[in-house]
Design a protein around this motif. Structure first.
Motif, PDB file in Angstrom:
ATOM      1  N   VAL A   1       0.875  -1.175   0.000  1.00 17.00           N
ATOM      2  CA  VAL A   1       0.000   0.000   0.000  1.00 17.00           C
ATOM      3  C   VAL A   1       0.912   1.226   0.000  1.00 17.00           C
ATOM      4  O   VAL A   1       1.596   1.480   0.995  1.00 17.00           O
ATOM      5  N   PRO A   2       0.946   1.969  -1.099  1.00 18.73           N
ATOM      6  CA  PRO A   2       1.784   3.167  -1.141  1.00 18.73           C
ATOM      7  C   PRO A   2       1.395   4.151  -0.033  1.00 18.73           C
ATOM      8  O   PRO A   2       0.221   4.283   0.323  1.00 18.73           O
ATOM      9  N   ASP A   3       2.402   4.833   0.494  1.00 24.88           N
ATOM     10  CA  ASP A   3       2.171   5.776   1.585  1.00 24.88           C
ATOM     11  C   ASP A   3       1.105   6.803   1.245  1.00 24.88           C
ATOM     12  O   ASP A   3       0.289   7.152   2.096  1.00 24.88           O
ATOM     13  N   ASP A   4       1.072   7.269   0.010  1.00 26.78           N
ATOM     14  CA  ASP A   4       0.105   8.303  -0.355  1.00 26.78           C
ATOM     15  C   ASP A   4      -1.315   7.761  -0.507  1.00 26.78           C
ATOM     16  O   ASP A   4      -2.254   8.535  -0.660  1.00 26.78           O
ATOM     17  N   GLU A   5      -1.493   6.436  -0.454  1.00 26.48           N
ATOM     18  CA  GLU A   5      -2.833   5.841  -0.536  1.00 26.48           C
ATOM     19  C   GLU A   5      -3.310   5.300   0.816  1.00 26.48           C
ATOM     20  O   GLU A   5      -4.479   4.973   0.979  1.00 26.48           O
ATOM     21  N   GLU A   6      -2.415   5.236   1.775  1.00 26.08           N
ATOM     22  CA  GLU A   6      -2.771   4.707   3.091  1.00 26.08           C
ATOM     23  C   GLU A   6      -3.814   5.582   3.791  1.00 26.08           C
ATOM     24  O   GLU A   6      -4.742   5.076   4.405  1.00 26.08           O
ATOM     25  N   ARG A   7      -3.692   6.890   3.695  1.00 25.49           N
ATOM     26  CA  ARG A   7      -4.620   7.802   4.369  1.00 25.49           C
ATOM     27  C   ARG A   7      -6.062   7.555   3.937  1.00 25.49           C
ATOM     28  O   ARG A   7      -6.974   7.597   4.754  1.00 25.49           O
ATOM     29  N   SER A   8      -6.297   7.267   2.644  1.00 26.19           N
ATOM     30  CA  SER A   8      -7.674   7.039   2.189  1.00 26.19           C
ATOM     31  C   SER A   8      -8.265   5.791   2.833  1.00 26.19           C
ATOM     32  O   SER A   8      -9.461   5.739   3.104  1.00 26.19           O
ATOM     33  N   LEU A   9      -7.439   4.797   3.103  1.00 27.24           N
ATOM     34  CA  LEU A   9      -7.922   3.586   3.784  1.00 27.24           C
ATOM     35  C   LEU A   9      -8.281   3.900   5.233  1.00 27.24           C
ATOM     36  O   LEU A   9      -9.331   3.480   5.730  1.00 27.24           O
ATOM     37  N   LEU A  10      -7.423   4.628   5.902  1.00 27.14           N
ATOM     38  CA  LEU A  10      -7.689   4.988   7.295  1.00 27.14           C
ATOM     39  C   LEU A  10      -8.925   5.882   7.392  1.00 27.14           C
ATOM     40  O   LEU A  10      -9.759   5.702   8.278  1.00 27.14           O
ATOM     41  N   ASP A  11      -9.055   6.813   6.454  1.00 30.65           N
ATOM     42  CA  ASP A  11     -10.235   7.685   6.436  1.00 30.65           C
ATOM     43  C   ASP A  11     -11.525   6.900   6.180  1.00 30.65           C
ATOM     44  O   ASP A  11     -12.591   7.291   6.646  1.00 30.65           O
ATOM     45  N   ALA A  12     -11.421   5.797   5.453  1.00 32.01           N
ATOM     46  CA  ALA A  12     -12.594   4.954   5.166  1.00 32.01           C
ATOM     47  C   ALA A  12     -12.975   4.082   6.358  1.00 32.01           C
ATOM     48  O   ALA A  12     -14.038   3.465   6.357  1.00 32.01           O
ATOM     49  N   GLY A  13     -12.102   4.022   7.371  1.00 26.81           N
ATOM     50  CA  GLY A  13     -12.415   3.237   8.565  1.00 26.81           C
ATOM     51  C   GLY A  13     -11.512   2.058   8.831  1.00 26.81           C
ATOM     52  O   GLY A  13     -11.713   1.329   9.807  1.00 26.81           O
ATOM     53  N   VAL A  14     -10.516   1.832   7.992  1.00 24.93           N
ATOM     54  CA  VAL A  14      -9.555   0.753   8.240  1.00 24.93           C
ATOM     55  C   VAL A  14      -8.788   1.090   9.514  1.00 24.93           C
ATOM     56  O   VAL A  14      -8.351   2.232   9.713  1.00 24.93           O
ATOM     57  N   ALA A  15      -8.630   0.105  10.383  1.00 28.04           N
ATOM     58  CA  ALA A  15      -7.989   0.337  11.675  1.00 28.04           C
ATOM     59  C   ALA A  15      -6.478   0.498  11.554  1.00 28.04           C
ATOM     60  O   ALA A  15      -5.868   1.274  12.293  1.00 28.04           O
ATOM     61  N   ARG A  16      -5.869  -0.250  10.612  1.00 27.35           N
ATOM     62  CA  ARG A  16      -4.407  -0.177  10.463  1.00 27.35           C
ATOM     63  C   ARG A  16      -3.996  -0.819   9.154  1.00 27.35           C
ATOM     64  O   ARG A  16      -4.655  -1.726   8.667  1.00 27.35           O
ATOM     65  N   VAL A  17      -2.890  -0.335   8.626  1.00 22.30           N
ATOM     66  CA  VAL A  17      -2.287  -0.909   7.436  1.00 22.30           C
ATOM     67  C   VAL A  17      -0.934  -1.493   7.842  1.00 22.30           C
ATOM     68  O   VAL A  17      -0.111  -0.793   8.438  1.00 22.30           O
ATOM     69  N   PHE A  18      -0.745  -2.768   7.543  1.00 24.69           N
ATOM     70  CA  PHE A  18       0.526  -3.436   7.809  1.00 24.69           C
ATOM     71  C   PHE A  18       1.286  -3.558   6.502  1.00 24.69           C
ATOM     72  O   PHE A  18       0.773  -4.102   5.521  1.00 24.69           O
ATOM     73  N   HIS A  19       2.505  -3.058   6.502  1.00 24.84           N
ATOM     74  CA  HIS A  19       3.327  -3.086   5.297  1.00 24.84           C
ATOM     75  C   HIS A  19       4.218  -4.329   5.297  1.00 24.84           C
ATOM     76  O   HIS A  19       4.385  -4.983   6.333  1.00 24.84           O
ATOM     77  N   PRO A  20       4.785  -4.678   4.140  1.00 23.44           N
ATOM     78  CA  PRO A  20       5.697  -5.828   4.080  1.00 23.44           C
ATOM     79  C   PRO A  20       6.785  -5.700   5.144  1.00 23.44           C
ATOM     80  O   PRO A  20       7.291  -4.605   5.404  1.00 23.44           O
ATOM     81  N   GLY A  21       7.083  -6.815   5.763  1.00 19.70           N
ATOM     82  CA  GLY A  21       8.088  -6.832   6.815  1.00 19.70           C
ATOM     83  C   GLY A  21       7.530  -6.664   8.206  1.00 19.70           C
ATOM     84  O   GLY A  21       8.262  -6.755   9.194  1.00 19.70           O
ATOM     85  N   SER A  22       6.215  -6.422   8.323  1.00 18.99           N
ATOM     86  CA  SER A  22       5.599  -6.319   9.654  1.00 18.99           C
ATOM     87  C   SER A  22       5.778  -7.637  10.387  1.00 18.99           C
ATOM     88  O   SER A  22       5.611  -8.712   9.813  1.00 18.99           O
ATOM     89  N   ALA A  23       6.114  -7.549  11.644  1.00 14.68           N
ATOM     90  CA  ALA A  23       6.325  -8.755  12.450  1.00 14.68           C
ATOM     91  C   ALA A  23       4.987  -9.419  12.769  1.00 14.68           C
ATOM     92  O   ALA A  23       4.015  -8.729  13.119  1.00 14.68           O
TER      93      ALA A  23
END
Length: 140
Positions: free
Chosen positions: A96-118
């Motif tokens: 999820v590109p950084d510039d597209e993450e905000r739209s997900l959070l604004d839509a109600g997504v609780a969190r975005v996990f990027h590759p490499g997340s433990a």
């Protein structure tokens, strides 16, 4: 452990992205962390995910995206609200590109996990999110 404390998580992929290795790894990791996991194969449609979330009474939906399918997650969020499932927690993982993450959070997504997340961080967050979902349901 009391089974009321076991998070129930739906791990799925919506849209046309068939790259499911990451979602399979996360589903197995959540299962190994003691959660109840419902896993779907890729290429799920939004109405199918909403119906399954309702039928299985899930606490959290995890959406995996590697090929821009995160762009349709706001439509999923709206469909969940329309179905009376606005209390279900939703997380997105993958590319999820950084510039597209905000739209997900604004839509109600609780969190975005990027590759490499433990995996431990993902599981810990899902436990907290599931507890919040259940608390909201009790309060409603």
């Amino acid at each position: 452990m009391n089974d009321k404390l076991i998070p129930k998580v739906l791990v799925t992929k919506i849209g046309f992205d068939g790259h499911d290795r990451g979602s399979r790894v996360v589903a197995a990791g959540l299962r190994d962390a003691g959660m109840e996991v419902i896993y779907t194969p890729p290429w799920q449609e939004i109405p199918t995910v909403v119906k399954l979330a309702m039928e299985e009474d899930v606490d959290v939906i995890g959406i995996s995206s590697l090929a821009t399918d995160h762009l349709i997650v706001p439509k999923l969020m709206e469909a969940l609200r329309e179905a009376g499932l606005g209390d279900v927690g939703v997380v997105v993982g993958g590319i999820v590109p950084d510039d597209e993450e905000r739209s997900l959070l604004d839509a109600g997504v609780a969190r975005v996990f990027h590759p490499g997340s433990a995996m431990a961080d993902i599981a810990a967050f899902i436990r907290v999110l599931a507890a919040e979902v259940r608390a909201r349901r009790v309060a409603a």
